[in-house]
Motif scaffolding. Sequence first.
Motif, short mmCIF file in Angstrom:
data_model
loop_
_atom_site.label_atom_id
_atom_site.label_comp_id
_atom_site.label_asym_id
_atom_site.label_seq_id
_atom_site.Cartn_x
_atom_site.Cartn_y
_atom_site.Cartn_z
N TYR A 26 0.82 -1.21 0.00
CA TYR A 26 0.00 0.00 0.00
C TYR A 26 0.86 1.26 0.00
O TYR A 26 0.48 2.27 -0.58
CB TYR A 26 -0.94 -0.02 1.21
CG TYR A 26 -2.14 -0.89 0.98
CD1 TYR A 26 -3.28 -0.40 0.35
CD2 TYR A 26 -2.13 -2.23 1.36
CE1 TYR A 26 -4.37 -1.21 0.11
CE2 TYR A 26 -3.22 -3.05 1.12
CZ TYR A 26 -4.34 -2.53 0.50
OH TYR A 26 -5.41 -3.34 0.27
N SER A 30 0.58 4.22 -2.62
CA SER A 30 0.26 5.58 -2.18
C SER A 30 1.33 6.58 -2.56
O SER A 30 1.03 7.76 -2.79
CB SER A 30 0.04 5.60 -0.67
OG SER A 30 1.22 5.21 0.02
N THR A 33 0.79 7.78 -6.15
CA THR A 33 -0.47 8.53 -6.14
C THR A 33 -0.25 9.90 -5.53
O THR A 33 -0.75 10.92 -6.04
CB THR A 33 -1.54 7.77 -5.35
OG1 THR A 33 -1.77 6.50 -5.95
CG2 THR A 33 -2.84 8.55 -5.32
N SER A 78 -6.69 12.87 -9.42
CA SER A 78 -5.92 12.13 -8.42
C SER A 78 -6.56 10.77 -8.14
O SER A 78 -5.85 9.77 -7.98
CB SER A 78 -5.85 12.94 -7.12
OG SER A 78 -5.22 14.19 -7.34
N ASN A 82 -4.95 7.09 -8.66
CA ASN A 82 -4.93 6.08 -7.61
C ASN A 82 -5.53 4.76 -8.09
O ASN A 82 -4.98 3.68 -7.83
CB ASN A 82 -5.69 6.59 -6.39
CG ASN A 82 -5.62 5.63 -5.23
OD1 ASN A 82 -4.57 5.36 -4.67
ND2 ASN A 82 -6.76 5.07 -4.86
N HIS A 200 1.76 16.34 -0.18
CA HIS A 200 1.78 15.10 -0.95
C HIS A 200 3.16 14.84 -1.56
O HIS A 200 3.61 13.69 -1.61
CB HIS A 200 0.73 15.13 -2.05
CG HIS A 200 -0.64 14.74 -1.58
ND1 HIS A 200 -1.77 15.42 -1.94
CD2 HIS A 200 -1.05 13.72 -0.78
CE1 HIS A 200 -2.82 14.84 -1.38
NE2 HIS A 200 -2.41 13.80 -0.68
#
Length: 222
Positions: A26, A30, A33, A78, A82, A200
Motif C-alpha cells: 500500500y 500511495s 499517487t 488524483s 490512484n 503530498h
Amino acid sequence: MANSGLSEAEENLQVIRSLMERATVYRAISAPTALVAGLISILAALLVYLNDETNLISGRRVGPREFATIWLAVLVLSLVANMFFVWREAKRSRRPFISSGMKLALQTIAPNLLLPAAFSGWYFSTGYVGGQELELVVVWIAFYGLALLSTALFAPRSLALLGWAFLLSALAIPVFVNGLEELSTNLPNSAMGVTFGIYHLIYAICTWPWKHQSTDDQPAGE
C-alpha cells in the motif's frame, strides 16, 4: 444471528490482518499517487495564482465556483491515478481489483466524505455567493485528514502522519487566519497548494519504494 455476526467479525479481522501484512504494498501504491496528486495540485495552484495576479490565462479572476471546480477536477484526476496504480498492483500480484481489502477501506473512508460532499453541494448552490472559499477549503482539508486517519488500523503509519498533517493544518487555518492572509493574497488557493500539493510531494519523497523495490519484485518463495 450470533454466529453470523461472529463470522462477519472474524472475516473483517482476517481482512485487516491481510492489509497490515501488505502495508509495504500500500505504501508502494500511495507514494506514486501522492506524487501525481502533489504535482497536479501545485500546477492548479500556480495557474490560479498566475491568472489572478497577471490575467495571463483567462483574462479575468477565477470566481468562487470556478475555484471549486478546478480543485474538484484535481480530486478526480488524483482518484483516477490512484485507481490506475491499484489496478496495476492488483494485476501484477494477480489479485482481484475490487478485493475485500478495498471494500473494507472504502467502508472505513466513506463516512468522512459525507460532510465534504454535502458542504460542496451547498457551496455550489448558494454558498459561493458569500465568498466562502476558505470555509470550503478548511472542510476539504480537515476531512481528507480524517479519511486518512480512519485507515490507521491497517494502513502504513506514514499515511496516518499525513492525515495528522492535514487535520492540524485545517485546525490552524481559522486560528491564524489574520496572519496567513497577510502572507497570501489568495489564502484558500495557497492552503490547497501547500496541503494537497507540498504535503503530498513530501510524502511521496519520504515513502518512495526505491529501497524496497528489489525485494518486492522477488518471488514470494525466495
